[in-house]
Motif scaffolding. Structure first.
Motif, PDB file in Angstrom:
ATOM      1  N   MET A   1      30.841  39.922  40.487  1.00 30.60           N
ATOM      2  CA  MET A   1      32.003  39.847  39.629  1.00 30.60           C
ATOM      3  C   MET A   1      33.276  39.801  40.471  1.00 30.60           C
ATOM      4  O   MET A   1      34.188  39.050  40.165  1.00 30.60           O
ATOM      5  N   GLU A   2      33.327  40.604  41.517  1.00 29.85           N
ATOM      6  CA  GLU A   2      34.518  40.605  42.368  1.00 29.85           C
ATOM      7  C   GLU A   2      34.731  39.250  43.029  1.00 29.85           C
ATOM      8  O   GLU A   2      35.851  38.755  43.090  1.00 29.85           O
ATOM      9  N   ARG A   3      33.669  38.621  43.519  1.00 34.95           N
ATOM     10  CA  ARG A   3      33.804  37.296  44.136  1.00 34.95           C
ATOM     11  C   ARG A   3      34.289  36.277  43.108  1.00 34.95           C
ATOM     12  O   ARG A   3      35.159  35.468  43.387  1.00 34.95           O
ATOM     13  N   ARG A   4      33.708  36.319  41.916  1.00 34.74           N
ATOM     14  CA  ARG A   4      34.075  35.345  40.881  1.00 34.74           C
ATOM     15  C   ARG A   4      35.537  35.485  40.495  1.00 34.74           C
ATOM     16  O   ARG A   4      36.263  34.506  40.384  1.00 34.74           O
ATOM     17  N   THR A   5      36.007  36.714  40.279  1.00 23.06           N
ATOM     18  CA  THR A   5      37.395  36.895  39.855  1.00 23.06           C
ATOM     19  C   THR A   5      38.375  36.586  40.983  1.00 23.06           C
ATOM     20  O   THR A   5      39.477  36.132  40.726  1.00 23.06           O
ATOM     21  N   SER A   6      37.968  36.810  42.229  1.00 21.59           N
ATOM     22  CA  SER A   6      38.832  36.450  43.352  1.00 21.59           C
ATOM     23  C   SER A   6      39.010  34.943  43.419  1.00 21.59           C
ATOM     24  O   SER A   6      40.115  34.452  43.645  1.00 21.59           O
ATOM     25  N   ARG A   7      37.927  34.197  43.214  1.00 27.38           N
ATOM     26  CA  ARG A   7      38.016  32.734  43.242  1.00 27.38           C
ATOM     27  C   ARG A   7      38.879  32.212  42.102  1.00 27.38           C
ATOM     28  O   ARG A   7      39.564  31.212  42.243  1.00 27.38           O
ATOM     29  N   GLN A   8      38.850  32.878  40.957  1.00 25.45           N
ATOM     30  CA  GLN A   8      39.607  32.415  39.804  1.00 25.45           C
ATOM     31  C   GLN A   8      41.053  32.906  39.811  1.00 25.45           C
ATOM     32  O   GLN A   8      41.828  32.558  38.934  1.00 25.45           O
ATOM     33  N   GLY A   9      41.416  33.730  40.791  1.00 25.30           N
ATOM     34  CA  GLY A   9      42.791  34.178  40.928  1.00 25.30           C
ATOM     35  C   GLY A   9      43.239  35.207  39.899  1.00 25.30           C
ATOM     36  O   GLY A   9      44.433  35.350  39.655  1.00 25.30           O
ATOM     37  N   VAL A  10      42.325  35.940  39.288  1.00 30.71           N
ATOM     38  CA  VAL A  10      42.708  36.930  38.278  1.00 30.71           C
ATOM     39  C   VAL A  10      42.441  38.355  38.747  1.00 30.71           C
ATOM     40  O   VAL A  10      42.617  39.297  38.000  1.00 30.71           O
ATOM     41  N   ARG A  11      42.041  38.537  39.985  1.00 25.68           N
ATOM     42  CA  ARG A  11      41.657  39.859  40.492  1.00 25.68           C
ATOM     43  C   ARG A  11      42.770  40.892  40.353  1.00 25.68           C
ATOM     44  O   ARG A  11      42.516  42.056  40.119  1.00 25.68           O
ATOM     45  N   ALA A  12      44.024  40.505  40.462  1.00 25.13           N
ATOM     46  CA  ALA A  12      45.132  41.452  40.406  1.00 25.13           C
ATOM     47  C   ALA A  12      45.368  41.992  39.000  1.00 25.13           C
ATOM     48  O   ALA A  12      46.132  42.930  38.830  1.00 25.13           O
ATOM     49  N   ARG A  13      44.705  41.440  38.015  1.00 28.01           N
ATOM     50  CA  ARG A  13      44.949  41.858  36.632  1.00 28.01           C
ATOM     51  C   ARG A  13      44.110  43.057  36.201  1.00 28.01           C
ATOM     52  O   ARG A  13      44.314  43.584  35.125  1.00 28.01           O
ATOM     53  N   PHE A  14      43.153  43.476  37.014  1.00 23.52           N
ATOM     54  CA  PHE A  14      42.314  44.611  36.632  1.00 23.52           C
ATOM     55  C   PHE A  14      41.789  45.314  37.867  1.00 23.52           C
ATOM     56  O   PHE A  14      41.912  44.819  38.978  1.00 23.52           O
ATOM     57  N   GLU A  15      41.199  46.461  37.632  1.00 23.07           N
ATOM     58  CA  GLU A  15      40.596  47.229  38.714  1.00 23.07           C
ATOM     59  C   GLU A  15      39.133  47.468  38.367  1.00 23.07           C
ATOM     60  O   GLU A  15      38.828  48.001  37.305  1.00 23.07           O
ATOM     61  N   MET A  16      38.252  47.049  39.241  1.00 26.19           N
ATOM     62  CA  MET A  16      36.833  47.282  39.049  1.00 26.19           C
ATOM     63  C   MET A  16      36.454  48.547  39.811  1.00 26.19           C
ATOM     64  O   MET A  16      36.749  48.663  41.009  1.00 26.19           O
ATOM     65  N   LEU A  76      38.620  59.456  36.535  1.00 27.42           N
ATOM     66  CA  LEU A  76      38.994  58.052  36.706  1.00 27.42           C
ATOM     67  C   LEU A  76      40.200  57.701  35.845  1.00 27.42           C
ATOM     68  O   LEU A  76      41.123  57.013  36.289  1.00 27.42           O
ATOM     69  N   LEU A  77      40.206  58.177  34.602  1.00 29.25           N
ATOM     70  CA  LEU A  77      41.341  57.906  33.721  1.00 29.25           C
ATOM     71  C   LEU A  77      42.600  58.626  34.197  1.00 29.25           C
ATOM     72  O   LEU A  77      43.693  58.077  34.133  1.00 29.25           O
ATOM     73  N   ARG A  78      42.454  59.845  34.685  1.00 29.06           N
ATOM     74  CA  ARG A  78      43.623  60.571  35.229  1.00 29.06           C
ATOM     75  C   ARG A  78      44.235  59.792  36.385  1.00 29.06           C
ATOM     76  O   ARG A  78      45.455  59.686  36.500  1.00 29.06           O
TER      77      ARG A  78
END
Length: 110
Positions: A1-16, A76-78
């Motif tokens: 998932m991290e590789r896919r989102t990095s290629r699509q340029g959306v990685r900065a929009r969420f935190e896995m 994690l939420l804190r």
């Protein structure tokens, strides 16, 4: 998932955050997982010879052993709420134990 989102340029929009989720009163620490070359074969159980899953694709290919931290959602939420005004979306992939996982969020779930 991290590789896919990095290629699509959306990685900065969420935190896995790869963690196993514990509910209230459940043990936290570490959990061993087996990461298979085919994602659908990932499991908490080691592959067994003669056990056919996904047409046999999960048998005969070695899986990597991976230690995964087990935590409740509350810390994690804190951590997230310390830098964000609120969590807009929380996606859980917890294989049918969503309610115990969410119960471990405590008051932060509000």
């Amino acid at each position: 998932m991290e590789r896919r989102t990095s290629r699509q340029g959306v990685r900065a929009r969420f935190e896995m955050i790869p963690r196993a989720c514990a509910g209230p009163g459940q043990e936290v620490g570490e959990l061993e997982m087996f990461m298979h070359p085919l994602q659908e074969c990932n499991s908490l159980l080691a592959a067994k010879a003669g056990v056919w899953a996904h047409g046999g694709d999960c048998v005969g290919k070695p899986a990597k052993r991976l230690k995964v931290p087990v935590v409740t959602l509350q810390p994690l939420l804190r951590q997230a709420l310390a830098v964000l005004p609120r969590v807009q979306l929380l996606k859980l992939d917890v294989q049918g134990v969503e309610w115990p996982c969410l119960a471990g969020a405590g008051e932060e779930i509000a």
